[in-house]
Design an enzyme around this catalytic site. Structure first.
Site: not given
Ligand code: AMP
Length: 214
Positions: A13, A88, A127, A161, A172
């Site tokens: 994404k 989400r 990554r 990360r 996740r």
């Molecule tokens: P991402 O970078 O989108 O993979 O997000 C990394 C982490 O941030 C996720 O595993 C969640 O812990 C948290 N996170 C990001 N966006 C959301 C969301 N919309 N709702 C809840 N947790 C989120």
């Protein structure tokens, strides 16, 4: 134009949504990136989110809805935005509908990036990105041309990360299938959904996303 990029962790994404967005004057809003910045800055939100993110769980709906609600009021979002990693959960999707309506905005499309489950763990573990320009790489699938040097800007510092490890990835993915996958049906029913093949090379995924945006 306001859109959502929907897909499991590792679908691409963050890095496939980019092309064309400057021309379209759209800004990409990643709740994950905003939360990581809050953790790094040690804000109240960051303190609440840190342990949850490390475990691969989801931060509370209230926190992320609040972040997005404030962020889309900013001037740079007025030309349109790409939501990456939000909503989400179904309550987040319902809250988004409501807040867009209150602000007199609308959601144009939801682009689902489809990826084979088996590819996700492999994609995520490996990554890394340039600490300076953010260009994304992968140990096995997309190493830098010169080891240790960013192809894009020549920097030599890279970041990984904290949650990109095999154990957290499984949590996740579970969170994705439990909480986020139902959004595919939600947006299909609203006739907003378009799917692209996330297994294609990244440039092609980007072109498919651009084609889907029309
Ligand atoms: P991402 O970078 O989108 O993979 O997000 C990394 C982490 O941030 C996720 O595993 C969640 O812990 C948290 N996170 C990001 N966006 C959301 C969301 N919309 N709702 C809840 N947790 C989120």
């Amino acid at each position: 134009m306001n859109i959502i990029l929907l897909g499991p962790p590792g679908a691409g994404k963050e890095h496939s949504g980019g092309a064309d967005r400057e021309e379209r004057k759209m800004v990409q809003l990643s709740t994950g990136a905003m939360l990581r910045a809050a953790v790094a800055a040690g804000t109240e939100i960051g303190k609440k989110a840190d342990a949850i993110m490390k475990s691969g769980g989801l931060v509370s709906d209230d926190i992320v809805i609040g972040i997005i609600n404030d962020r889309i009021d900013e001037p740079d979002c007025q030309g349109g935005f790409i939501l990456d990693g939000f909503p989400r959960t179904l309550p987040q999707a319902a809250a988004l509908d409501k807040l867009l309506q209150q602000k007199g905005k609308k959601l144009d499309k939801v682009v689902e990036i489809k990826v084979d489950d088996a590819a996700l763990v492999d994609r995520i573990s490996g990554r890394f990105s340039c600490a300076k320009c953010g260009a994304g790489y992968h140990d096995r699938h997309k190493p830098t041309k010169t080891p240790g040097v960013c192809d894009n800007c020549g920097a030599t510092e890279f970041t990984r990360r904290a949650d990109d490890n095999a154990e957290t990835v499984k949590s996740r993915l579970m969170a994705y299938y439990r909480e986020t996958a139902p959004l595919i049906g939600y947006y299909f029913a609203k006739e907003k959904l378009q799917s692209v093949d996330g297994m294609a090379p990244i440039d092609e995924v980007t072109s498919q996303i651009n084609a889907a945006l029309g």
